[in-house]
Design a protein around this motif. Structure first.
Motif, PDB file in Angstrom:
ATOM      1  N   THR A 159       6.088 -10.573  -5.121  1.00  0.00           N
ATOM      2  CA  THR A 159       6.815 -10.521  -3.962  1.00  0.00           C
ATOM      3  C   THR A 159       6.498  -9.620  -2.874  1.00  0.00           C
ATOM      4  OG1 THR A 159       8.804 -11.240  -5.080  1.00  0.00           O
ATOM      5  CG2 THR A 159       9.223 -10.311  -2.922  1.00  0.00           C
ATOM      6  N   VAL A 160       6.092  -8.327  -3.274  1.00  0.00           N
ATOM      7  CA  VAL A 160       5.685  -7.338  -2.237  1.00  0.00           C
ATOM      8  C   VAL A 160       4.386  -7.770  -1.574  1.00  0.00           C
ATOM      9  CG1 VAL A 160       4.948  -4.867  -1.865  1.00  0.00           C
ATOM     10  CG2 VAL A 160       6.871  -5.580  -3.213  1.00  0.00           C
ATOM     11  N   GLY A 214       4.028   1.279  -9.684  1.00  0.00           N
ATOM     12  CA  GLY A 214       5.300   1.502  -8.805  1.00  0.00           C
ATOM     13  C   GLY A 214       6.160   0.334  -8.749  1.00  0.00           C
ATOM     14  N   PHE A 215       5.933  -0.693  -9.410  1.00  0.00           N
ATOM     15  CA  PHE A 215       6.806  -2.064  -9.393  1.00  0.00           C
ATOM     16  C   PHE A 215       7.431  -2.058 -10.863  1.00  0.00           C
ATOM     17  CE2 PHE A 215       2.900  -2.695  -6.814  1.00  0.00           C
ATOM     18  CZ  PHE A 215       3.474  -3.011  -5.622  1.00  0.00           C
ATOM     19  N   SER A 216       8.923  -2.667 -10.376  1.00  0.00           N
ATOM     20  CA  SER A 216       9.946  -2.946 -11.946  1.00  0.00           C
ATOM     21  C   SER A 216       9.110  -3.921 -12.822  1.00  0.00           C
ATOM     22  CB  SER A 216      10.935  -3.272 -11.328  1.00  0.00           C
ATOM     23  OG  SER A 216      10.968  -4.464 -10.539  1.00  0.00           O
ATOM     24  N   GLY A 217       8.359  -4.971 -12.172  1.00  0.00           N
ATOM     25  CA  GLY A 217       7.729  -5.885 -12.963  1.00  0.00           C
ATOM     26  C   GLY A 217       6.941  -6.885 -12.177  1.00  0.00           C
ATOM     27  N   TYR A 218       6.368  -7.960 -12.823  1.00  0.00           N
ATOM     28  CA  TYR A 218       5.318  -8.865 -12.020  1.00  0.00           C
ATOM     29  C   TYR A 218       6.129  -9.530 -10.895  1.00  0.00           C
ATOM     30  CZ  TYR A 218       1.635 -12.171 -11.485  1.00  0.00           C
ATOM     31  OH  TYR A 218       0.616 -12.771 -10.991  1.00  0.00           O
ATOM     32  N   SER A 219       7.261  -9.876 -11.022  1.00  0.00           N
ATOM     33  CA  SER A 219       8.041 -10.762  -9.819  1.00  0.00           C
ATOM     34  C   SER A 219       7.998  -9.801  -8.563  1.00  0.00           C
ATOM     35  CB  SER A 219       9.398 -11.088 -10.482  1.00  0.00           C
ATOM     36  OG  SER A 219      10.144 -11.801  -9.428  1.00  0.00           O
ATOM     37  N   PHE A 262       0.838  -1.170  -0.014  1.00  0.00           N
ATOM     38  CA  PHE A 262      -0.055   0.047   0.099  1.00  0.00           C
ATOM     39  C   PHE A 262       0.647   1.418   0.019  1.00  0.00           C
ATOM     40  CE2 PHE A 262      -2.490  -3.251   2.007  1.00  0.00           C
ATOM     41  CZ  PHE A 262      -3.509  -3.542   1.057  1.00  0.00           C
ATOM     42  N   GLU A 263       2.070   1.193   0.626  1.00  0.00           N
ATOM     43  CA  GLU A 263       2.948   2.370   0.515  1.00  0.00           C
ATOM     44  C   GLU A 263       3.425   2.610  -0.603  1.00  0.00           C
ATOM     45  OE1 GLU A 263       5.661   1.553   3.665  1.00  0.00           O
ATOM     46  OE2 GLU A 263       4.311   1.718   5.386  1.00  0.00           O
ATOM     47  N   ILE A 264       3.708   1.513  -1.561  1.00  0.00           N
ATOM     48  CA  ILE A 264       4.267   1.837  -2.739  1.00  0.00           C
ATOM     49  C   ILE A 264       3.498   2.380  -3.704  1.00  0.00           C
ATOM     50  CG2 ILE A 264       5.169   0.328  -4.735  1.00  0.00           C
ATOM     51  CD1 ILE A 264       6.445  -1.367  -2.559  1.00  0.00           C
TER      52      ILE A 264
END
Length: 258
Positions: free
Chosen positions: A68-69, A59-64, A4-6
């Motif tokens: 993970t988050v 906000g994520f670099s990719g699905y992985s 949620f913070e990301i």
């Protein structure tokens, strides 16, 4: 590393279709953490490329990293065995019940109350948006504010909430009352209000934990309550919500009433 913070800084820029994807993620986080990107894309009726673009936009670099988050966020919630100060499991509920009401009122700063009552003095259209058990508290709150002479809108189900949203404008005062500050439907609603060129004054009444509805609000008021369930149903008290909304009304009467 909390999901949620990301994502919170990126919510305002989402399109309607991306908000639909986000709502799906919020509602199905537990299932998604064990799914492949193809499975998630199929469930949401988009291509894998579209879902990857969505994941990067929030906000994520990719699905992985996205998965993970989500897993770490879920793990942190499960391992948080220490009782939080705003959710206390006690045998003697009577004492804690009274403490929760007192604390919910005590932490409200006077300037916060006056900011709300100043808006109320303009006699705006007041909207109450809520779901679940909080709806029963809202029935009483709706009665109080109506009897005080305000023009109140209280849509009681999803279709009526959708219609009411179209009536909200810059002169409106909107209360979002939900213990769960991460509800998908209400989050989507908040995002649309925030994106309006001239948005209304948004006041949320949520749990005291960090949550996304709180972060999107102009003013957030906390309720403290014991987490109580019976027959697997939430019966946690919403008296603190009523107390806060009564306090606001009584402060308006003191500031601007006869």
């Amino acid at each position: 590393m909390n999901f949620f913070e990301i994502v919170n800084p990126h919510l305002a820029s989402l399109t309607d279709n991306e908000r639909t994807l986000f709502d799906f993620v919020i509602k199905h986080m537990n299932a998604i953490k064990g799914m492949s990107i193809r499975e998630v894309a199929a469930e949401t009726f988009v291509s894998t490329a579209t879902f990857i673009r969505f994941v990067k936009k929030i906000g994520f670099s990719g699905y992985s990293e996205f998965i993970t988050v989500i897993k770490y966020t879920d793990l942190d919630q499960q391992q948080d065995v220490e009782p939080k100060p705003f959710v206390v499991n006690q045998k003697d509920y009577r004492e804690e019940y009274l403490k929760n009401i007192q604390e919910s009122v005590r932490v409200i700063r006077p300037e916060t109350l006056h900011r709300i009552t100043r808006k109320m003095s303009e006699h705006p259209d007041i909207f109450f948006f809520t779901k679940g058990i909080s709806k029963h508290a809202a029935e009483y709150i709706n009665y109080l504010y109506t009897m005080a002479g305000f023009k109140v809108h209280y849509p009681r189900d999803s279709d009526y909430r959708t219609m009411a949203m179209a009536q909200v404008n810059a002169n409106s005062l909107v209360f979002i009352m939900t213990y769960d500050g991460n509800d998908g439907e209400l989050l989507s609603m908040m995002n649309k209000f925030v994106e309006q060129p001239k948005k209304p004054l948004l006041v949320s009444v949520t749990e005291a934990d960090n949550n996304m509805i709180q972060n999107l609000s102009d003013i957030n008021l906390y309720i403290f309550t014991d987490d109580v369930k019976i027959n697997n149903q939430d019966i946690s008290s919403r008296i603190s919500t009523i107390a806060i909304m009564e306090l606001i009304l009584y402060q308006w009467m003191e500031d601007y009433g006869e």
